[in-house]
Write a protein that holds these residues in place. Structure first.
Motif, PDB file in Angstrom:
ATOM      1  N   GLN A  51      34.395  29.039  95.210  1.00 47.20           N
ATOM      2  CA  GLN A  51      34.040  27.699  94.746  1.00 47.20           C
ATOM      3  C   GLN A  51      35.298  26.896  94.438  1.00 47.20           C
ATOM      4  O   GLN A  51      36.126  27.305  93.619  1.00 47.20           O
ATOM      5  CB  GLN A  51      33.182  27.778  93.486  1.00 47.20           C
ATOM      6  N   SER A 101      40.253  30.581  93.051  1.00 49.21           N
ATOM      7  CA  SER A 101      39.482  30.476  94.295  1.00 49.21           C
ATOM      8  C   SER A 101      40.372  30.607  95.523  1.00 49.21           C
ATOM      9  O   SER A 101      40.006  31.269  96.503  1.00 49.21           O
ATOM     10  CB  SER A 101      38.725  29.148  94.331  1.00 49.21           C
ATOM     11  N   THR A 126      33.381  26.325  99.238  1.00 47.21           N
ATOM     12  CA  THR A 126      32.707  25.101  98.818  1.00 47.21           C
ATOM     13  C   THR A 126      33.696  24.180  98.120  1.00 47.21           C
ATOM     14  O   THR A 126      34.632  24.635  97.460  1.00 47.21           O
ATOM     15  CB  THR A 126      31.533  25.386  97.862  1.00 47.21           C
ATOM     16  N   SER A 127      33.487  22.883  98.278  1.00 49.55           N
ATOM     17  CA  SER A 127      34.314  21.882  97.606  1.00 49.55           C
ATOM     18  C   SER A 127      33.596  20.546  97.710  1.00 49.55           C
ATOM     19  O   SER A 127      32.712  20.371  98.554  1.00 49.55           O
ATOM     20  CB  SER A 127      35.703  21.789  98.248  1.00 49.55           C
ATOM     21  N   TYR A 175      29.654  20.475  98.660  1.00 51.39           N
ATOM     22  CA  TYR A 175      28.481  20.590  97.788  1.00 51.39           C
ATOM     23  C   TYR A 175      27.952  19.241  97.316  1.00 51.39           C
ATOM     24  O   TYR A 175      26.850  19.171  96.761  1.00 51.39           O
ATOM     25  CB  TYR A 175      28.759  21.513  96.604  1.00 51.39           C
ATOM     26  N   TRP A 222      23.496  24.415  98.135  1.00 56.06           N
ATOM     27  CA  TRP A 222      24.447  25.156  98.961  1.00 56.06           C
ATOM     28  C   TRP A 222      24.180  26.662  98.941  1.00 56.06           C
ATOM     29  O   TRP A 222      24.648  27.384  99.825  1.00 56.06           O
ATOM     30  CB  TRP A 222      25.886  24.852  98.555  1.00 56.06           C
ATOM     31  N   GLU A 227      32.645  32.876  90.946  1.00 55.78           N
ATOM     32  CA  GLU A 227      31.964  31.824  90.183  1.00 55.78           C
ATOM     33  C   GLU A 227      32.919  31.230  89.145  1.00 55.78           C
ATOM     34  O   GLU A 227      33.241  31.861  88.135  1.00 55.78           O
ATOM     35  CB  GLU A 227      30.723  32.423  89.502  1.00 55.78           C
ATOM     36  N   GLY A 287      32.447  27.705  88.278  1.00 57.96           N
ATOM     37  CA  GLY A 287      31.825  26.495  87.757  1.00 57.96           C
ATOM     38  C   GLY A 287      31.107  26.696  86.440  1.00 57.96           C
ATOM     39  O   GLY A 287      31.189  25.875  85.529  1.00 57.96           O
ATOM     40  N   THR A 331      26.556  25.735  88.304  1.00 60.73           N
ATOM     41  CA  THR A 331      26.634  26.351  89.627  1.00 60.73           C
ATOM     42  C   THR A 331      26.008  27.740  89.692  1.00 60.73           C
ATOM     43  O   THR A 331      25.732  28.233  90.792  1.00 60.73           O
ATOM     44  CB  THR A 331      28.096  26.443  90.098  1.00 60.73           C
ATOM     45  N   SER A 380      24.659  30.075  92.877  1.00 59.77           N
ATOM     46  CA  SER A 380      25.369  31.330  93.139  1.00 59.77           C
ATOM     47  C   SER A 380      24.391  32.495  93.250  1.00 59.77           C
ATOM     48  O   SER A 380      24.518  33.352  94.132  1.00 59.77           O
ATOM     49  CB  SER A 380      26.389  31.605  92.029  1.00 59.77           C
TER      50      SER A 380
END
Length: 334
Positions: free
Chosen positions: A165, A171, A188-189, A209, A215, A233, A235, A239, A243
């Motif tokens: 993420q 990340s 993801t971004s 996302y 997503w 993870e 976020g 999120t 996830s």
């Protein structure tokens, strides 16, 4: 010598450059000329006053530098050696307990925003031979957190699926480690520009996302309904539901960050139906750092450094972090 200190109760405007006297090392100690540090969310929490610390605390948990003096009985290091700090100086190996996660530099003890430090030799490892000081300084928190999530807690194998993420330090390290060991990566971004850079680092599948709200479903589609073996993870509450949706049966959501808050709902039914788990990760042990350094050297892995600031501009470095402009790590030259 100079050090950046934090006046209580914290805040970026309360970072003050201070004169300090070098301290000769006592028995079992080494004196280190600090060359570089790097910013983590933990360091921001300290300087912003979210984690209360003593008045005059020297912040920054990461440190890379050169040994300038050794105390009596020190055999692990010699003058001129390049060394790297430990985030947890009291956690040599095994599973963590309360005592092993005490003494974090920049929080519970003086940190590395200083031109010189004197600490027990056991608080340092050797530096990777293939990295400069700035790049090496990124390993001790962000790098080791990603390493533990992937190599210790989940035992990933080549061909497994990893979802990362965003484009922060942990990340990006997770992406690099995953590709290093032959795993498939979904990134993801909210930024197509950052996703393009993650593609250059080896991410095979990209999800914006902001354009794809669900997503987790997209990750299932990409993996042919299988799901990912590991979600890195960062976020937090906002999120976690996606996830859990994205994770495979028997997979793991490594809970590393709380960028969207400190509490929230977890889709527990879906989690236990998948026989999946959420695993909290807080950096790693000294043995895990040694293993990571060996892998970094063997694969000539180069950490991604976004920008470097001089020590005198530490507050500006944190403002750059606040703005979420960075890709990878922000470093401080000392």
């Amino acid at each position: 010598m100079k050090a950046m200190t934090l006046k209580a109760p914290g805040g970026l405007d309360n970072l003050v450059m201070t004169d300090i006297e070098p301290v000769a090392p006592g028995p079992g100690e080494i004196q280190v000329e600090v060359k570089a540090s790097s910013l983590n969310f933990h360091d921001y929490a300290v300087v912003a006053g979210l984690i209360p610390v003593e008045d005059g605390r020297i912040p920054m948990s990461d440190g890379a530098g050169t040994v300038t003096a050794v105390g009596e009985g020190v055999s692990a290091f010699a003058v001129g050696d390049r060394v790297l700090s430990y985030f947890f100086p009291h956690w040599p190996a095994g599973r963590p307990d309360f005592s092993s996660v005490q003494g974090v530099p920049g929080d519970m003890a003086q940190g590395f925003a200083a031109q010189t430090v004197t600490r027990p030799a056991s608080h340092f490892s050797r530096m990777p031979s293939n990295l400069d000081f700035a790049a090496a300084s990124t390993l001790t928190c962000a790098g080791l957190t990603a390493w533990r999530a992937m190599m210790v807690e989940t035992h990933l194998r080549p061909g497994d699926w990893v979802l990362v993420q965003g484009s922060g330090g942990v990340s990006i390290f997770a992406l690099q480690f995953a590709r290093m060991m032959g795993c498939n990566v979904i990134a993801t971004s909210s930024s197509d520009e950052k996703l393009a850079r993650m593609s250059e680092l080896g991410a095979q599948h990209l999800i914006n996302y902001r354009q794809v709200e669900n997503w987790g479903d997209k990750a299932l589609e990409i993996t042919g309904g299988r799901g990912v073996d590991l979600v890195v993870e960062v976020g937090g509450p906002a999120t976690v539901p996606q996830s859990v949706r994205a994770v495979a049966f028997g997979g793991c959501v490594s809970m590393i960050g709380v960028l969207t808050g400190f509490a929230g709902e977890v889709p527990t039914t879906e989690l236990f139906q998948k026989n999946a788990r959420i695993s909290g990760i807080t950096v790693g042990s000294q043995q895990q750092q040694a293993d990571m350094i060996a892998a970094v050297e063997a694969n000539n892995l180069q950490p991604v450094v976004d920008i470097q600031f001089p020590l005198a501009e530490l507050a500006d470095a944190f403002r750059h972090q606040e703005a979420h402009k960075h890709f990878g790590k922000i470093c401080v030259e000392i």
